[in-house]
Structure formats: structure tokens, C-alpha cells
Design an enzyme around this catalytic site. Structure first.
Site, short mmCIF file in Angstrom:
data_model
loop_
_atom_site.label_atom_id
_atom_site.label_comp_id
_atom_site.label_asym_id
_atom_site.label_seq_id
_atom_site.Cartn_x
_atom_site.Cartn_y
_atom_site.Cartn_z
N SER A 1 0.83 -1.20 0.00
CA SER A 1 0.00 0.00 0.00
C SER A 1 0.88 1.27 0.00
O SER A 1 1.62 1.49 -0.94
CB SER A 1 -0.97 -0.07 1.18
OG SER A 1 -1.91 0.95 1.12
N ASP B 254 -10.49 -3.59 -5.08
CA ASP B 254 -9.83 -2.71 -4.11
C ASP B 254 -10.47 -1.33 -4.15
O ASP B 254 -10.37 -0.62 -5.15
CB ASP B 254 -8.33 -2.62 -4.49
CG ASP B 254 -7.52 -1.87 -3.45
OD1 ASP B 254 -8.09 -1.06 -2.71
OD2 ASP B 254 -6.30 -2.10 -3.39
N HIS C 241 -8.22 -4.52 -0.69
CA HIS C 241 -6.94 -3.89 -0.40
C HIS C 241 -6.07 -4.77 0.52
O HIS C 241 -4.86 -4.61 0.55
CB HIS C 241 -7.19 -2.52 0.24
CG HIS C 241 -6.01 -1.59 0.15
ND1 HIS C 241 -5.53 -1.11 -1.05
CD2 HIS C 241 -5.19 -1.07 1.10
CE1 HIS C 241 -4.49 -0.33 -0.83
NE2 HIS C 241 -4.26 -0.29 0.47
#
Ligand code: MLT
Length: 206
Positions: free
Chosen positions: A108, A158, A189
Site C-alpha cells: 500500500s 480494491d 486492499h
């Protein structure tokens, strides 16, 4: 035990168990820290050295590697400066711990500073695994990545990463000459078992 050198970042370092494996540079997501990805790194590459810094930006108590103005809206000046600072840390840590060029494993926000390292300080990395990364803007110039290996793992469901931003990231890295394997997983995610399997397999092939 010898004292840990102060290299400008709070970090953890785990020495290699056996030589011959590229060290992993572990880059956590928003709200994570230097401890977060150590178990994952040890699982993916059990004998490798692990270097895990904590992002220096504090967003309401959550560590990050660079500032953002909103979800998915990056502070580009800050990203640039933080990328330089992290690249300098990597070089100092390599000298202090006597390790080779690392492969980044970023999740991320950590994946996003990892691609910024690839585009702005490509000499610092031997490759990268980018999990749930995104590129929300067109970078002004591209380096020559000359076949640098990159694994990109994204999720088709996501809510944080719009598909055009992950596609832009793949295309940009490929245009720069990186050897990108891109997998769009049936995932959100969060990390999934499939991410781990693909990352471990990709690392074994390095
Ligand atoms: C970022 O800011 O890097 C991305 O939006 C991912 C996140 O940290 O939520």
C-alpha cells in the site's frame, strides 16, 4: 548484542541466516510500523536479511512514508523529498550492516514509496514486490530500469486503488524498461494467501 546504528529512521534489522539471498527492504502501509512486515518477510524469504524502516510522516498517529492531501492524492513535493531521504537511509544501512542491494517488499503506502524509489533512485533497489500500489499522476521523466524485476499484485475489488492508477503504474514501469509481472487478483486492499504464494514463488525465481 551490538547497539543498532542511528541511520535517521527508526528501523529493525534482521541479519541473513545464510548468504546468497537478496536482503528484503520491508515498507509498511499507512498506520503500520517497522515491526509489521517482519513476519511476512521471514516467511517469504526465510534466510534473507530484513531491513524494515518506519515511515516518518505522522498522519493522525498513523506512520506513513510521505504526506497526502486526501486518499489517493499525494503531496508530490513531499513524496520526492521523502524518497531521497529513504534512498539515503538504504545506502547508509547497506554500509552499516554490510548487506547487498535489497529487493523492496512494499504494501500500500509502502508500495507507493517503493515505486518512487524505482523511478527516482533506481540504483538503490535490486527489484521490488509492489502490493496494492497505485500511480495517481504521470511522472515527468523516467529512468532506465534495464530489466529490473518487479512483481505487482493488485486487487480487482480494491476500493482504495482505482484501476487506472494500477494500470498506469504497470505501464510506467514497463516504459522505463522494468521487467514487470502484473497480477490482478480477486481481492480487496488486504493481503490474501494468493499474494503470499505469488510473492514467495517470484522471490524463489530471483
Ligand atoms: C497512499 O496514500 O499511499 C495510498 O492511498 C495507500 C494508503 O496508504 O492508503
Amino acid at each position: 548484542m551490538s547497539e543498532k546504528p542511528d541511520l535517521g529512521f527508526v528501523h529493525r534489522f534482521v541479519p541473513a541466516e545464510t548468504p546468497g539471498h537478496a536482503p528484503l527492504l520491508l515498507l509498511h502501509g499507512t498506520g503500520g510500523d517497522e515491526n509489521d512486515l517482519l513476519p511476512l518477510g521471514a516467511q517469504l524469504s526465510p534466510a534473507a536479511a530484513l531491513l524494515s524502516p518506519r515511515g516518518k510522516v505522522n498522519e493522525q498517529g498513523m506512520p506513513r512514508f510521505f504526506k497526502r492531501r486526501a486518499e489517493g492524492v499525494f503531496d508530490i513535493e513531499d513524496l520526492k523529498a521523502r524518497t531521497e531521504e529513504l534512498a539515503d537511509f538504504i545506502e547508509s544501512a547497506r554500509k552499516a550492516y554490510g548487506i547487498g542491494k535489497p529487493i523492496a517488499l512494499g504494501f500500500s503506502n509502502g508500495a507507493n514509496i517503493a515505486w518512487s524509489l524505482l523511478l527516482n533512485r533506481p540504483e538503490t533497489l535490486a527489484g521490488a514486490i509492489l502490493i496494492r500500489g497505485m500511480l495517481p499522476f504521470d511522472p515527468p521523466s523516467l529512468p532506465k530500469l534495464d530489466g529490473l524485476p518487479v512483481l505487482m499484485l493488485n486487487g480487482s475489488a480494491d476500493p482504495i486503488v482505482p484501476p487506472e492508477t494500477s494500470e498506469r503504474l504497470v505501464e510506467t514501469l514497463r516504459r522505463a524498461g522494468a521487467d514487470v509481472r502484473y497480477e490482478l487478483l480477486p481481492a480487496s486492499h488486504q493481503l490474501t494467501q494468493q499474494d503470499l504464494v505469488l510473492a514467495a514463488e517470484w522471490l524463489r525465481g530471483r
